[in-house]
Design an enzyme around this catalytic site. Sequence first.
Site, PDB file in Angstrom:
ATOM      1  N   TYR A 207      33.330 -39.790   4.742  1.00  0.00           N
ATOM      2  CA  TYR A 207      33.386 -41.209   5.121  1.00  0.00           C
ATOM      3  C   TYR A 207      34.296 -42.042   4.221  1.00  0.00           C
ATOM      4  O   TYR A 207      34.691 -43.144   4.579  1.00  0.00           O
ATOM      5  CB  TYR A 207      31.989 -41.845   5.083  1.00  0.00           C
ATOM      6  CG  TYR A 207      30.933 -41.183   5.912  1.00  0.00           C
ATOM      7  CD1 TYR A 207      31.246 -40.280   6.936  1.00  0.00           C
ATOM      8  CD2 TYR A 207      29.579 -41.460   5.678  1.00  0.00           C
ATOM      9  CE1 TYR A 207      30.253 -39.686   7.689  1.00  0.00           C
ATOM     10  CE2 TYR A 207      28.585 -40.867   6.444  1.00  0.00           C
ATOM     11  CZ  TYR A 207      28.928 -39.974   7.431  1.00  0.00           C
ATOM     12  OH  TYR A 207      27.938 -39.387   8.165  1.00  0.00           O
TER      13      TYR A 207
ATOM     14  N   HIS B 289      27.167 -30.949   5.607  1.00  0.00           N
ATOM     15  CA  HIS B 289      27.498 -31.865   6.705  1.00  0.00           C
ATOM     16  C   HIS B 289      27.542 -31.175   8.067  1.00  0.00           C
ATOM     17  O   HIS B 289      27.176 -31.769   9.080  1.00  0.00           O
ATOM     18  CB  HIS B 289      28.854 -32.523   6.425  1.00  0.00           C
ATOM     19  CG  HIS B 289      29.028 -33.858   7.071  1.00  0.00           C
ATOM     20  ND1 HIS B 289      29.794 -34.866   6.527  1.00  0.00           N
ATOM     21  CD2 HIS B 289      28.546 -34.375   8.227  1.00  0.00           C
ATOM     22  CE1 HIS B 289      29.760 -35.929   7.311  1.00  0.00           C
ATOM     23  NE2 HIS B 289      29.019 -35.651   8.358  1.00  0.00           N
TER      24      HIS B 289
ATOM     25  N   LYS C 103      26.992 -36.113   1.567  1.00  0.00           N
ATOM     26  CA  LYS C 103      27.132 -34.857   2.308  1.00  0.00           C
ATOM     27  C   LYS C 103      28.355 -34.063   1.861  1.00  0.00           C
ATOM     28  O   LYS C 103      29.396 -34.641   1.520  1.00  0.00           O
ATOM     29  CB  LYS C 103      27.227 -35.136   3.811  1.00  0.00           C
ATOM     30  CG  LYS C 103      26.098 -36.010   4.335  1.00  0.00           C
ATOM     31  CD  LYS C 103      26.233 -36.287   5.825  1.00  0.00           C
ATOM     32  CE  LYS C 103      25.272 -37.385   6.252  1.00  0.00           C
ATOM     33  NZ  LYS C 103      25.805 -38.730   5.960  1.00  0.00           N
TER      34      LYS C 103
ATOM     35  N   ASP D 137      23.194 -44.111   3.324  1.00  0.00           N
ATOM     36  CA  ASP D 137      23.693 -42.799   3.729  1.00  0.00           C
ATOM     37  C   ASP D 137      25.217 -42.812   3.717  1.00  0.00           C
ATOM     38  O   ASP D 137      25.851 -43.599   4.415  1.00  0.00           O
ATOM     39  CB  ASP D 137      23.170 -42.488   5.138  1.00  0.00           C
ATOM     40  CG  ASP D 137      23.643 -41.138   5.646  1.00  0.00           C
ATOM     41  OD1 ASP D 137      22.883 -40.161   5.538  1.00  0.00           O
ATOM     42  OD2 ASP D 137      24.786 -41.053   6.161  1.00  0.00           O
TER      43      ASP D 137
END
Length: 318
Positions: free
Chosen positions: A54, A117, A84, A49
């Site tokens: 990120y 997200h 996302k 994931d």
Amino acid sequence: MDKEMIPQVALNSGYRMPLIGLGTACDHIPGNLTSTLINAIELGYRHIDTASLYKTEEFVGQAIAQALERGLIDNRSDVFVTSKLWCSDADHDLVLPALKETLRKLGLDYVDLYLVHFPLRINQGTGTPFQKDEILPFDMKGTWEAMEVCCRLGLAKSIGVSNFSSKKLSQLLTYATIPPAVNQVEMNPAWQQRKLRKFCDENGIHVSAWSPLGANGAHWGSFAVMKSPILGDLAVTKGKSIAQISLRWAYQQGASPIVKSFNEERMKENLQIFDWELTQEELDKINQIPQKRGYPGEMFVSPNGPYKSLEELWDEEV
């Protein structure tokens, strides 16, 4: 651990998703992240994931490429990849370019799952933290239409959302021609999301659990899971760790936990939740744990934005 040992869930899209995933959100990206992810694949993880926010997509892609080269997996399809859409791209015209950039970073032709997200839009090019005046009106309908385009083009096998309340999901379902396959939300024994899980279950939406161990209060979250006396007692009784009890609990609720540990022993331990179970009596004890959201989300609340209070943001699910 053989990948066949990790159960999978059939999503409403027709695709199957491993019922435990390895998360890659981290405050400071470790220098050895690619090799850590390769190690995770070697241990048996088959769902990774990531997210644009990120900044770990390139490491995920490198790990998959090297795992293929080394024969740890036979095909790209052996690993389920979630990414996302960040809030700065949550607009009809920005979704497809954002996914194409994600695929470029991953070095992949498609993601298995692409999630909105957060039900929010902020100024383009903005990461986190952001200012209150950077929050913009969120066109959920237009954003979701573009997500459906990504799906029809085959760039995302399944599409879904993250951090959506029952009310926001209900709104989305009124115009979605492709329903969300997954809603990834904060969920653990100290924040069980009973109302939301019931809604998702009734509407064929799979719940994926981020922060399944409570995040331990680094910048948010709490020790309500890892220092829970109830979970501590159960761990002793079962001969398991508190983390394993919590992850097994999430699995028995029908959710797929997204675990995040780059420590090899804990990575192994987190996979060892499928060959034993919690009894109804033990589940009843877990239901007695006081409930409180670990991540309130104050940064998404603004006097001029779409959510003027936490109650509006979470639609009473606070």
